[in-house]
Design a protein around this motif. Structure first.
Motif, PDB file in Angstrom:
ATOM      1  N   MET A  73       0.836  -1.205   0.000  1.00 17.85           N
ATOM      2  CA  MET A  73       0.000   0.000   0.000  1.00 17.85           C
ATOM      3  C   MET A  73       0.867   1.250   0.000  1.00 17.85           C
ATOM      4  O   MET A  73       2.008   1.235   0.460  1.00 17.85           O
ATOM      5  N   ASN A  74       0.314   2.325  -0.536  1.00 15.48           N
ATOM      6  CA  ASN A  74       0.936   3.644  -0.415  1.00 15.48           C
ATOM      7  C   ASN A  74       0.400   4.277   0.866  1.00 15.48           C
ATOM      8  O   ASN A  74      -0.795   4.564   0.967  1.00 15.48           O
ATOM      9  N   ILE A  75       1.278   4.477   1.833  1.00 15.73           N
ATOM     10  CA  ILE A  75       0.862   4.956   3.148  1.00 15.73           C
ATOM     11  C   ILE A  75       1.597   6.257   3.470  1.00 15.73           C
ATOM     12  O   ILE A  75       2.816   6.344   3.322  1.00 15.73           O
ATOM     13  N   LEU A  76       0.830   7.249   3.901  1.00 21.09           N
ATOM     14  CA  LEU A  76       1.387   8.537   4.291  1.00 21.09           C
ATOM     15  C   LEU A  76       1.144   8.735   5.781  1.00 21.09           C
ATOM     16  O   LEU A  76       0.014   8.574   6.256  1.00 21.09           O
ATOM     17  N   VAL A  77       2.189   9.060   6.522  1.00 23.23           N
ATOM     18  CA  VAL A  77       2.073   9.347   7.953  1.00 23.23           C
ATOM     19  C   VAL A  77       2.226  10.852   8.150  1.00 23.23           C
ATOM     20  O   VAL A  77       3.267  11.423   7.826  1.00 23.23           O
ATOM     21  N   ILE A 109       4.141  16.116  -2.882  1.00 21.97           N
ATOM     22  CA  ILE A 109       2.733  16.235  -3.269  1.00 21.97           C
ATOM     23  C   ILE A 109       2.201  14.940  -3.855  1.00 21.97           C
ATOM     24  O   ILE A 109       1.069  14.521  -3.580  1.00 21.97           O
ATOM     25  N   GLU A 110       3.012  14.246  -4.657  1.00 22.03           N
ATOM     26  CA  GLU A 110       2.517  13.011  -5.281  1.00 22.03           C
ATOM     27  C   GLU A 110       2.231  11.929  -4.241  1.00 22.03           C
ATOM     28  O   GLU A 110       1.371  11.066  -4.446  1.00 22.03           O
ATOM     29  N   ASP A 111       2.934  11.976  -3.103  1.00 18.09           N
ATOM     30  CA  ASP A 111       2.670  10.990  -2.048  1.00 18.09           C
ATOM     31  C   ASP A 111       1.313  11.239  -1.391  1.00 18.09           C
ATOM     32  O   ASP A 111       0.658  10.293  -0.938  1.00 18.09           O
ATOM     33  N   ILE A 112       0.895  12.492  -1.349  1.00 18.50           N
ATOM     34  CA  ILE A 112      -0.437  12.816  -0.821  1.00 18.50           C
ATOM     35  C   ILE A 112      -1.503  12.341  -1.800  1.00 18.50           C
ATOM     36  O   ILE A 112      -2.475  11.685  -1.421  1.00 18.50           O
ATOM     37  N   ARG A 113      -1.302  12.635  -3.067  1.00 18.09           N
ATOM     38  CA  ARG A 113      -2.284  12.277  -4.101  1.00 18.09           C
ATOM     39  C   ARG A 113      -2.427  10.763  -4.265  1.00 18.09           C
ATOM     40  O   ARG A 113      -3.512  10.264  -4.563  1.00 18.09           O
ATOM     41  N   ASN A 114      -1.328  10.027  -4.094  1.00 14.07           N
ATOM     42  CA  ASN A 114      -1.333   8.593  -4.364  1.00 14.07           C
ATOM     43  C   ASN A 114      -1.601   7.740  -3.128  1.00 14.07           C
ATOM     44  O   ASN A 114      -1.625   6.510  -3.215  1.00 14.07           O
ATOM     45  N   ALA A 115      -1.811   8.372  -1.985  1.00 10.26           N
ATOM     46  CA  ALA A 115      -1.943   7.610  -0.737  1.00 10.26           C
ATOM     47  C   ALA A 115      -3.208   6.755  -0.730  1.00 10.26           C
ATOM     48  O   ALA A 115      -4.299   7.233  -1.030  1.00 10.26           O
ATOM     49  N   ASP A 116      -3.049   5.472  -0.404  1.00 14.81           N
ATOM     50  CA  ASP A 116      -4.193   4.608  -0.142  1.00 14.81           C
ATOM     51  C   ASP A 116      -4.682   4.813   1.288  1.00 14.81           C
ATOM     52  O   ASP A 116      -5.872   4.701   1.573  1.00 14.81           O
ATOM     53  N   LEU A 117      -3.745   5.097   2.161  1.00 18.14           N
ATOM     54  CA  LEU A 117      -4.024   5.249   3.588  1.00 18.14           C
ATOM     55  C   LEU A 117      -3.211   6.415   4.132  1.00 18.14           C
ATOM     56  O   LEU A 117      -2.010   6.511   3.868  1.00 18.14           O
ATOM     57  N   HIS A 120      -7.305  12.007  -2.381  1.00 21.46           N
ATOM     58  CA  HIS A 120      -8.291  11.307  -3.201  1.00 21.46           C
ATOM     59  C   HIS A 120      -9.480  10.870  -2.342  1.00 21.46           C
ATOM     60  O   HIS A 120      -9.293  10.479  -1.175  1.00 21.46           O
ATOM     61  N   PRO A 121     -10.701  10.924  -2.874  1.00 23.40           N
ATOM     62  CA  PRO A 121     -11.893  10.563  -2.084  1.00 23.40           C
ATOM     63  C   PRO A 121     -11.872   9.140  -1.529  1.00 23.40           C
ATOM     64  O   PRO A 121     -12.535   8.867  -0.529  1.00 23.40           O
ATOM     65  N   ASP A 122     -11.126   8.229  -2.173  1.00 21.65           N
ATOM     66  CA  ASP A 122     -11.073   6.850  -1.691  1.00 21.65           C
ATOM     67  C   ASP A 122      -9.994   6.627  -0.631  1.00 21.65           C
ATOM     68  O   ASP A 122      -9.910   5.530  -0.053  1.00 21.65           O
ATOM     69  N   THR A 123      -9.180   7.635  -0.392  1.00 20.76           N
ATOM     70  CA  THR A 123      -8.096   7.486   0.580  1.00 20.76           C
ATOM     71  C   THR A 123      -8.657   7.315   1.989  1.00 20.76           C
ATOM     72  O   THR A 123      -9.491   8.103   2.438  1.00 20.76           O
ATOM     73  N   PRO A 139     -13.441   7.531   3.827  1.00 12.38           N
ATOM     74  CA  PRO A 139     -13.499   6.518   4.889  1.00 12.38           C
ATOM     75  C   PRO A 139     -12.635   6.990   6.067  1.00 12.38           C
ATOM     76  O   PRO A 139     -11.437   7.259   5.885  1.00 12.38           O
ATOM     77  N   VAL A 140     -13.228   7.092   7.239  1.00  9.88           N
ATOM     78  CA  VAL A 140     -12.508   7.570   8.421  1.00  9.88           C
ATOM     79  C   VAL A 140     -12.519   6.484   9.490  1.00  9.88           C
ATOM     80  O   VAL A 140     -13.567   5.904   9.795  1.00  9.88           O
ATOM     81  N   ILE A 141     -11.347   6.221  10.033  1.00  3.65           N
ATOM     82  CA  ILE A 141     -11.177   5.189  11.060  1.00  3.65           C
ATOM     83  C   ILE A 141     -10.522   5.829  12.273  1.00  3.65           C
ATOM     84  O   ILE A 141      -9.595   6.637  12.146  1.00  3.65           O
ATOM     85  N   LEU A 142     -11.012   5.477  13.450  1.00  3.03           N
ATOM     86  CA  LEU A 142     -10.410   5.930  14.700  1.00  3.03           C
ATOM     87  C   LEU A 142      -9.545   4.818  15.263  1.00  3.03           C
ATOM     88  O   LEU A 142      -9.879   3.630  15.146  1.00  3.03           O
ATOM     89  N   ALA A 143      -8.431   5.185  15.884  1.00  2.00           N
ATOM     90  CA  ALA A 143      -7.502   4.193  16.417  1.00  2.00           C
ATOM     91  C   ALA A 143      -6.979   4.629  17.770  1.00  2.00           C
ATOM     92  O   ALA A 143      -6.813   5.817  18.043  1.00  2.00           O
ATOM     93  N   THR A 144      -6.722   3.649  18.608  1.00  6.20           N
ATOM     94  CA  THR A 144      -6.074   3.905  19.895  1.00  6.20           C
ATOM     95  C   THR A 144      -5.066   2.797  20.139  1.00  6.20           C
ATOM     96  O   THR A 144      -5.334   1.624  19.853  1.00  6.20           O
TER      97      THR A 144
END
Length: 294
Positions: A1-5, A53-61, A83-86, A109-114
């Motif tokens: 996956m393309n993941i941006l932190v 910028i491309e890492d933001i645009r291409n992020a899956d997560l 992207h709307p699917d990110t 899609p929004v997920i909460l984590a702890t």
């Protein structure tokens, strides 16, 4: 996956390193804008693309690990690039931050984590995993309900990870721990384990009694005895750790008190429940913040 932190502090960097080691393409947006972002993890130097910028645009997560009060300012400049699917995963201390992500809650899609993993950065370029823990994730909106597969993705990188169908229950349990440990260790500038000494038992008992009453009013399954045991277990298990609020006060930085004790106080107010002991700690932390601002 393309993941941006976004926000590779201690916990963000830990997840970035573990996800990269697991074979994902991980990039970051760090406070410093120079690329790459580098951190030493044990004997291994780790490097990540930063502010691309491309890492933001291409992020899956996108894993968002900034402090609760920083979320809006961190995401606002990026909204038009996401992207709307990110998938967006919010992982931070405290509760009540969903309103700060605005329209993203309706479109993504929004997920909460702890998480209870311990991580520490003794310097900006060095990372230590200070304690094994577990992570709970759950949906914050309808689109987030379709992302249960993320449990396996994250678990493979940094176990244990569980999907929680009522993530608010897990968040409240973490909030209860933070309401006790964070302000006390911050005000007394002590390690978590110091709270096990006799001098703190009276205030800890009073805090937990108030917290339990609020959680019951919120229909969170809890008992005074069980919550007391759990919080003391966390104090013992993390005895050598310094809480994030301890570190913020030590460095005279803005804390997350508004999203931890502040959230408890606001919720208590809606139910007409007095929480004077928590209110007193809240006011003491806010007084310190005001001193630094002036």
């Amino acid at each position: 996956m393309n993941i941006l932190v976004i926000g590779p502090g201690a916990i963000g960097s830990l997840w970035a390193v573990k996800l990269q080691q697991d074979g994902h393409r991980v990039s970051v947006i760090a406070r410093q804008t120079k690329s790459p972002y580098q951190v030493q993890f044990g004997e291994q130097p780790c490097s990540f693309r930063n502010h691309q910028i491309e890492d933001i645009r291409n992020a899956d997560l996108i894993l968002i690990t900034v402090k609760a009060w920083q979320i809006s300012s961190a995401l606002s400049p990026l909204i038009h690039l996401i992207h709307p699917d990110t998938m967006l995963v919010l992982m931070h201390n405290g509760m009540g931050s969903l309103t700060s992500i605005g329209t993203l809650l309706q479109t993504h899609p929004v997920i909460l984590a702890t998480t209870t993993h311990g991580a520490f950065k003794p310097s900006p370029s060095r990372l230590i995993h200070t304690g094994q823990g577990e992570t709970f994730i759950g949906a914050a909106n309808e689109k987030g309900c379709q992302c249960q597969f993320l449990t396996d993705v994250l678990h493979h990188a940094l176990p244990e990870v569980y999907w929680h169908h009522q993530i608010e229950h897990a968040l409240w349990r973490k909030l209860a721990v933070n309401c006790v440990i964070n302000p006390l260790t911050a005000l007394h500038q002590c390690a978590n384990g110091d709270l096990a000494t006799p001098e703190f038992q009276g205030i800890i008992s009073a805090l937990i009694t108030e917290i339990t009453a609020v959680m019951i009013a919120e229909n969170i399954p809890v008992s005074l005895e069980e919550l007391t045991d759990h919080i003391h277990q966390v104090i013992t298990a993390t005895a050598k750790n310094h809480s994030s609020m301890h570190q913020d006060v030590f460095h005279q930085r803005k804390t997350e008190i508004d999203f931890i004790t502040g959230h408890l106080i606001r919720t208590a107010g809606r139910h007409g429940i007095p929480v004077p002991e928590n209110e007193a700690l809240y006011q003491q932390i806010k007084a310190l913040e005001k001193q630094w601002e002036s």
